[in-house]
Write an enzyme that holds these catalytic residues in place. Sequence first.
Site, PDB file in Angstrom:
ATOM      1  N   CYS A  70       0.836  -1.212   0.000  1.00  0.00           N
ATOM      2  CA  CYS A  70       0.000   0.000   0.000  1.00  0.00           C
ATOM      3  C   CYS A  70       0.868   1.259   0.000  1.00  0.00           C
ATOM      4  O   CYS A  70       1.744   1.416   0.864  1.00  0.00           O
ATOM      5  CB  CYS A  70      -0.915   0.005   1.221  1.00  0.00           C
ATOM      6  SG  CYS A  70      -1.923   1.506   1.348  1.00  0.00           S
ATOM      7  N   ASN A 172     -14.150   8.729  -0.626  1.00  0.00           N
ATOM      8  CA  ASN A 172     -14.748   7.563  -1.278  1.00  0.00           C
ATOM      9  C   ASN A 172     -14.343   6.342  -0.475  1.00  0.00           C
ATOM     10  O   ASN A 172     -13.156   6.158  -0.184  1.00  0.00           O
ATOM     11  CB  ASN A 172     -14.244   7.405  -2.711  1.00  0.00           C
ATOM     12  CG  ASN A 172     -14.630   8.567  -3.604  1.00  0.00           C
ATOM     13  OD1 ASN A 172     -15.657   9.199  -3.397  1.00  0.00           O
ATOM     14  ND2 ASN A 172     -13.810   8.859  -4.597  1.00  0.00           N
ATOM     15  N   HIS A 185      -8.571   6.865   3.757  1.00  0.00           N
ATOM     16  CA  HIS A 185      -8.099   8.137   3.212  1.00  0.00           C
ATOM     17  C   HIS A 185      -9.245   8.873   2.531  1.00  0.00           C
ATOM     18  O   HIS A 185     -10.277   8.295   2.211  1.00  0.00           O
ATOM     19  CB  HIS A 185      -6.957   7.919   2.209  1.00  0.00           C
ATOM     20  CG  HIS A 185      -7.409   7.360   0.891  1.00  0.00           C
ATOM     21  ND1 HIS A 185      -7.792   6.041   0.727  1.00  0.00           N
ATOM     22  CD2 HIS A 185      -7.555   7.939  -0.342  1.00  0.00           C
ATOM     23  CE1 HIS A 185      -8.139   5.831  -0.533  1.00  0.00           C
ATOM     24  NE2 HIS A 185      -8.012   6.964  -1.203  1.00  0.00           N
TER      25      HIS A 185
END
Length: 356
Positions: A70, A172, A185
Amino acid sequence: MNRTKILLADGRELFYYDEESGVTHRRRDLRDLSPVETVSELRWDPLASEWIILAANRQSRTFLPPADRCPLDPSRPGHPTEIPDSSYDVAVFENRFPSLVEHPTSPDTRSGDFPIRPGLGRCEVVSFTSDHEGSFATLSPRRARLVMDVWADRTTELATIPGVEYVFVFENRGEEIGVTLHHPHGQIYSYPFVPPAMVKMLDSARVHRETIGGDLFARIIEHERKAHIRVVAANDHWVAFVPSAARWPIEVHVYPLRKVPDIPSLDPDERSAFVDLYLDLLQRLDRLFDAPLPYIAAWYQAPLHIDRDLSHLHLRVSSIRRADDKLKYLAGSETAMGAFINDIPPEATAERIRSV
């Protein structure tokens, strides 16, 4: 709040925000990165009277990497990420695959029916925590309050970019929404125009003021608080309700009771009260179905230079999840005609959220 600025290997800015004062972040970004090259432009749709953003560089952006790769995790030996330090509270950095850039190179041909403008603006990523697991709903109240202060700080700073007209703060969440990174995030876009949804909303508020009188947003809040049947949460500073004409299976609007134009205008008590209400709301939403709720959380702030007197800051949380095994897809009526069809009465949605 402690803020530290560094430059990433390709020249992009990164800001660390820490709960404690005096924290230092000294690790440099040692990656071998080429400068970001973005060709972003705006093309005018004369039928819709809207700007469309073209940013072909986004086709190659990172897409659902394995958890151990990530790019929002802290850097560790053998895995340098977008965030060089080994730990952090909240980090904000310029998106490596932006839709809008501060120094666009695209042409500017504004005359005629089909003008093209440079895609001026800025796109930032806001990593809420260094912890890869979890979500905004699992943040501590202190961390969530820090994120609120970060949103305010970034809104204030992005508003100073010449040519920017609107700052959009949003999150989102979930693959169903189209998220390409699972790390908790959000993002911030600064547009060189006022987005269509905001234009339409403010036009409605203006017509209401000129024909009926008074403030449309205040009238909506009063209507929902008086009806009460769709209110799902409230405290001394905020009210959250499912709107009477909800478009989405799950849709909650969260308003401060005091009319303010944007996040920086919220006072400390209002920011803390929002955190209390919002964390409870998100935790309830995550218990509605068998899996965590995919959603979009969008802040509706006032434009920077026009209609600030018409605007009333609020947050909208919406989801396409309508059952454990069903999503609402935007098909013919919604996508082609913009005429939404909701299968679930808003009153039923509100009752379900309250009862969780």
